[in-house]
Scaffold this motif. Structure first.
Motif, PDB file in Angstrom:
ATOM      1  N   ASN A   1       0.692  -1.235   0.022  1.00 33.91           N
ATOM      2  CA  ASN A   1       0.006   0.159   0.047  1.00 33.91           C
ATOM      3  C   ASN A   1       0.908   1.101  -0.225  1.00 33.91           C
ATOM      4  O   ASN A   1       0.624   2.241  -0.722  1.00 33.91           O
ATOM      5  CB  ASN A   1      -0.965  -0.036   1.183  1.00 33.91           C
ATOM      6  CG  ASN A   1      -2.222  -1.068   1.190  1.00 33.91           C
ATOM      7  OD1 ASN A   1      -2.070  -1.801   0.426  1.00 33.91           O
ATOM      8  ND2 ASN A   1      -2.997  -1.034   1.975  1.00 33.91           N
ATOM      9  N   SER A   2       2.004   1.184   0.954  1.00 33.00           N
ATOM     10  CA  SER A   2       2.870   2.392   0.815  1.00 33.00           C
ATOM     11  C   SER A   2       3.315   2.894  -0.527  1.00 33.00           C
ATOM     12  O   SER A   2       3.510   3.923  -0.902  1.00 33.00           O
ATOM     13  CB  SER A   2       3.691   2.198   1.908  1.00 33.00           C
ATOM     14  OG  SER A   2       4.712   1.274   1.760  1.00 33.00           O
ATOM     15  N   LEU A   3       4.001   1.860  -1.189  1.00 29.66           N
ATOM     16  CA  LEU A   3       4.191   1.953  -2.310  1.00 29.66           C
ATOM     17  C   LEU A   3       3.553   2.506  -3.336  1.00 29.66           C
ATOM     18  O   LEU A   3       3.678   3.510  -4.124  1.00 29.66           O
ATOM     19  CB  LEU A   3       5.180   0.542  -3.175  1.00 29.66           C
ATOM     20  CG  LEU A   3       5.490   0.684  -4.344  1.00 29.66           C
ATOM     21  CD1 LEU A   3       6.852   1.456  -4.536  1.00 29.66           C
ATOM     22  CD2 LEU A   3       6.211  -0.623  -4.834  1.00 29.66           C
ATOM     23  N   VAL A   4       2.257   2.009  -3.486  1.00 26.47           N
ATOM     24  CA  VAL A   4       1.357   2.574  -4.495  1.00 26.47           C
ATOM     25  C   VAL A   4       1.021   3.976  -4.075  1.00 26.47           C
ATOM     26  O   VAL A   4       0.825   4.664  -4.981  1.00 26.47           O
ATOM     27  CB  VAL A   4      -0.050   1.684  -4.220  1.00 26.47           C
ATOM     28  CG1 VAL A   4      -1.161   2.232  -5.072  1.00 26.47           C
ATOM     29  CG2 VAL A   4       0.084   0.171  -4.800  1.00 26.47           C
ATOM     30  N   TYR A   5       0.550   4.223  -2.831  1.00 25.99           N
ATOM     31  CA  TYR A   5       0.504   5.662  -2.489  1.00 25.99           C
ATOM     32  C   TYR A   5       1.582   6.511  -2.911  1.00 25.99           C
ATOM     33  O   TYR A   5       1.293   7.893  -3.315  1.00 25.99           O
ATOM     34  CB  TYR A   5       0.084   5.680  -1.067  1.00 25.99           C
ATOM     35  CG  TYR A   5      -1.106   4.914  -0.823  1.00 25.99           C
ATOM     36  CD1 TYR A   5      -2.132   4.440  -1.447  1.00 25.99           C
ATOM     37  CD2 TYR A   5      -1.223   4.632   0.802  1.00 25.99           C
ATOM     38  CE1 TYR A   5      -3.215   3.693  -1.100  1.00 25.99           C
ATOM     39  CE2 TYR A   5      -2.320   3.724   1.172  1.00 25.99           C
ATOM     40  CZ  TYR A   5      -3.281   3.248   0.149  1.00 25.99           C
ATOM     41  OH  TYR A   5      -4.291   2.445   0.617  1.00 25.99           O
ATOM     42  N   ILE A   6       2.724   6.241  -2.747  1.00 28.00           N
ATOM     43  CA  ILE A   6       3.896   7.182  -3.026  1.00 28.00           C
ATOM     44  C   ILE A   6       3.868   7.229  -4.458  1.00 28.00           C
ATOM     45  O   ILE A   6       4.141   8.437  -5.064  1.00 28.00           O
ATOM     46  CB  ILE A   6       5.234   6.400  -2.646  1.00 28.00           C
ATOM     47  CG1 ILE A   6       5.321   6.700  -1.080  1.00 28.00           C
ATOM     48  CG2 ILE A   6       6.286   7.168  -3.456  1.00 28.00           C
ATOM     49  CD1 ILE A   6       6.385   5.940  -0.070  1.00 28.00           C
TER      50      ILE A   6
ATOM     51  N   GLU B   1       8.466  -4.919  -7.375  1.00 31.71           N
ATOM     52  CA  GLU B   1       8.984  -4.602  -8.482  1.00 31.71           C
ATOM     53  C   GLU B   1       7.935  -4.680  -9.922  1.00 31.71           C
ATOM     54  O   GLU B   1       8.292  -3.803 -10.739  1.00 31.71           O
ATOM     55  CB  GLU B   1      10.261  -5.660  -8.830  1.00 31.71           C
ATOM     56  CG  GLU B   1      11.199  -5.625  -7.849  1.00 31.71           C
ATOM     57  CD  GLU B   1      12.501  -6.599  -8.447  1.00 31.71           C
ATOM     58  OE1 GLU B   1      12.315  -7.341  -9.331  1.00 31.71           O
ATOM     59  OE2 GLU B   1      13.467  -6.403  -7.620  1.00 31.71           O
ATOM     60  N   GLU B   2       7.147  -5.462  -9.663  1.00 29.12           N
ATOM     61  CA  GLU B   2       6.047  -5.396 -10.827  1.00 29.12           C
ATOM     62  C   GLU B   2       5.285  -4.296 -11.138  1.00 29.12           C
ATOM     63  O   GLU B   2       5.036  -3.672 -12.139  1.00 29.12           O
ATOM     64  CB  GLU B   2       5.233  -6.769 -10.598  1.00 29.12           C
ATOM     65  CG  GLU B   2       5.972  -8.191 -10.814  1.00 29.12           C
ATOM     66  CD  GLU B   2       5.322  -9.420 -10.305  1.00 29.12           C
ATOM     67  OE1 GLU B   2       3.947  -9.200  -9.967  1.00 29.12           O
ATOM     68  OE2 GLU B   2       5.812 -10.407 -10.504  1.00 29.12           O
ATOM     69  N   ILE B   3       4.769  -3.878  -9.957  1.00 29.37           N
ATOM     70  CA  ILE B   3       4.122  -2.602  -9.699  1.00 29.37           C
ATOM     71  C   ILE B   3       5.007  -1.556 -10.341  1.00 29.37           C
ATOM     72  O   ILE B   3       4.530  -0.736 -11.359  1.00 29.37           O
ATOM     73  CB  ILE B   3       3.883  -2.160  -8.326  1.00 29.37           C
ATOM     74  CG1 ILE B   3       2.667  -3.239  -7.914  1.00 29.37           C
ATOM     75  CG2 ILE B   3       3.148  -0.754  -8.201  1.00 29.37           C
ATOM     76  CD1 ILE B   3       2.515  -2.935  -6.482  1.00 29.37           C
TER      77      ILE B   3
ATOM     78  N   VAL C   1       3.865   0.611 -14.015  1.00 27.84           N
ATOM     79  CA  VAL C   1       3.676   1.989 -13.762  1.00 27.84           C
ATOM     80  C   VAL C   1       4.676   2.890 -14.773  1.00 27.84           C
ATOM     81  O   VAL C   1       4.246   3.768 -15.314  1.00 27.84           O
ATOM     82  CB  VAL C   1       3.871   2.640 -12.124  1.00 27.84           C
ATOM     83  CG1 VAL C   1       3.728   4.251 -12.125  1.00 27.84           C
ATOM     84  CG2 VAL C   1       2.712   2.112 -11.455  1.00 27.84           C
ATOM     85  N   ALA C   2       6.026   2.490 -14.931  1.00 24.98           N
ATOM     86  CA  ALA C   2       6.769   3.037 -15.677  1.00 24.98           C
ATOM     87  C   ALA C   2       6.376   3.011 -17.167  1.00 24.98           C
ATOM     88  O   ALA C   2       6.718   3.776 -17.886  1.00 24.98           O
ATOM     89  CB  ALA C   2       8.152   2.363 -15.357  1.00 24.98           C
ATOM     90  N   GLN C   3       5.564   1.942 -17.580  1.00 26.19           N
ATOM     91  CA  GLN C   3       5.345   1.904 -18.875  1.00 26.19           C
ATOM     92  C   GLN C   3       4.373   3.084 -19.236  1.00 26.19           C
ATOM     93  O   GLN C   3       4.218   3.257 -20.515  1.00 26.19           O
ATOM     94  CB  GLN C   3       4.575   0.568 -19.076  1.00 26.19           C
ATOM     95  CG  GLN C   3       5.145  -0.707 -18.755  1.00 26.19           C
ATOM     96  CD  GLN C   3       6.123  -1.091 -19.939  1.00 26.19           C
ATOM     97  OE1 GLN C   3       5.568  -0.902 -21.182  1.00 26.19           O
ATOM     98  NE2 GLN C   3       7.462  -1.556 -19.753  1.00 26.19           N
ATOM     99  N   VAL C   4       3.515   3.484 -18.439  1.00 26.52           N
ATOM    100  CA  VAL C   4       2.580   4.648 -18.886  1.00 26.52           C
ATOM    101  C   VAL C   4       2.490   5.716 -17.903  1.00 26.52           C
ATOM    102  O   VAL C   4       1.763   6.551 -18.288  1.00 26.52           O
ATOM    103  CB  VAL C   4       1.157   3.641 -18.536  1.00 26.52           C
ATOM    104  CG1 VAL C   4       0.940   2.609 -19.238  1.00 26.52           C
ATOM    105  CG2 VAL C   4       1.046   3.389 -16.939  1.00 26.52           C
TER     106      VAL C   4
END
Length: 337
Positions: A103-108, A158-160, A164-167
């Protein structure tokens, strides 16, 4: 340049804050103090002469993350350490690990990718390789099924980042580190886990100091030279310096791909018993231990091929196992004095 370090008062985070400040960066350290202490700020200040800005934030609280980025929209990069990190604990409490680490990674990322530039250094781990088929482990080794919920959070993290970097405008370096140990040579900061240590070296130093009766060695029937697990132990100062180099690579737009991966280790594997012996040599203290059953989630052997980090990133570990253990012992004595 303003750099955010999440988990900035933790073990690796605090050492990275020191190296960033030594390079002239303005640092904002974020921490929820769940496994760290506010006094770490004073240690950082004694080393560098400057206290970093500090925000007491739990990154699982989405509104708090949004509020922080609204107030700090001039951030040049984020180094993301904040995560729960004990393999054994993750097996016992998987939901805590999935909530805290993902969750913390997604929110950042939701906030970071709204900024004009989005640079992220991600604290990953050799646990993403599971039990690798070949040693030493290269960055293109097959990602095996995770051996623990902790390892799985790093794989998913890592997959997230790749997705995210793709788009978006995200550029990221994933640093897969092996086993960080040691302390700053000044003994002003180091590893100070709350409660019973989950990692080998603080358990060794606490046992040598007399805080623990004996060290538990989890299994001596593995297919290794002495029957104990083998890991690649890297000095935390070497590790911290690698984060600064990786950040500068992104800031200077030297990255060759939107997401790059580097192993960080020494390239040498040491067994649990070899680490105990090396510690006894540098400290002059005996470490009483007993062999107990294997621990769920532990891989047998893991040590790094560091060619890519050495040649592409321009980083190489400088400290030996003995250097790291000596600094950890110096830190333990300072803390207990």
């Amino acid at each position: 340049m303003k750099i955010v370090v999440t988990g900035g008062l933790g073990f690796i985070g605090s050492h990275t804050v020191v190296e960033l400040q030594n390079e002239g960066f303005e640092v904002i350290a974020i921490d929820n103090l769940s496994n760290s202490s506010i006094e770490v700020l004073d240690g950082i200040e004694r080393i560098t002469g400057k206290k970093p800005l500090f925000e007491h934030i739990d990154l699982r609280e989405k509104a708090a993350v949004q509020d922080f980025f609204k107030k700090n929209n001039d951030i040049a990069g984020v180094i993301h350490f904040a995560a729960s990190k004990a393999v054994g604990e993750s097996v016992e409490n998987p939901l805590l690990y999935y909530e805290n680490n993902l969750n913390s990674l997604v929110y950042i990322l939701q906030e970071l990718t709204n900024l004009p530039t989005a640079n992220l250094i991600f604290s990953s781990s050799c646990t993403v390789y599971g039990q690798a088929e070949k040693m030493p482990i290269t960055e293109d080794a097959t990602i095996q099924p995770a051996m623990s919920p902790y390892g799985n959070t790093k794989q998913i993290g890592e997959e997230i980042i790749f997705d995210v970097a793709q788009v978006t405008n995200l550029n990221s370096v994933l640093l897969r580190y092996f086993n960080p140990i040691g302390a700053h040579p000044s003994a002003e900061i180091g590893e100070l886990p709350l409660g019973v240590p989950q990692n080998l070296v603080p358990f060794i130093t606490q046992t040598a100091f007399g805080l623990r009766k004996e060290l538990a060695v989890f299994g001596n029937d593995y297919p290794t030279n002495d029957g104990t697990c083998i890991r690649d132990y890297i000095h935390v100062v070497d590790l911290a310096k690698a984060h600064v180099i990786a950040l500068q690579r992104l800031l200077q737009k030297q990255n060759q791909e939107k997401v790059e991966i580097f192993n960080l280790g020494t390239g040498t594997g040491s067994s649990v018993l070899e680490v105990i012996t090396a510690f006894e040599k540098v400290s002059g203290r005996k470490v009483p231990y007993k062999v107990v059953p294997r621990r769920s989630g532990d891989v047998i052997t893991a040590y790094a091929n560091t060619d890519k980090a050495n040649n592409v990133l321009g980083w190489k570990a400088q400290f030996t196992l003995e250097d790291a253990l000596g600094s950890a012992w110096k830190w333990e004595q300072k803390v207990r004095s």
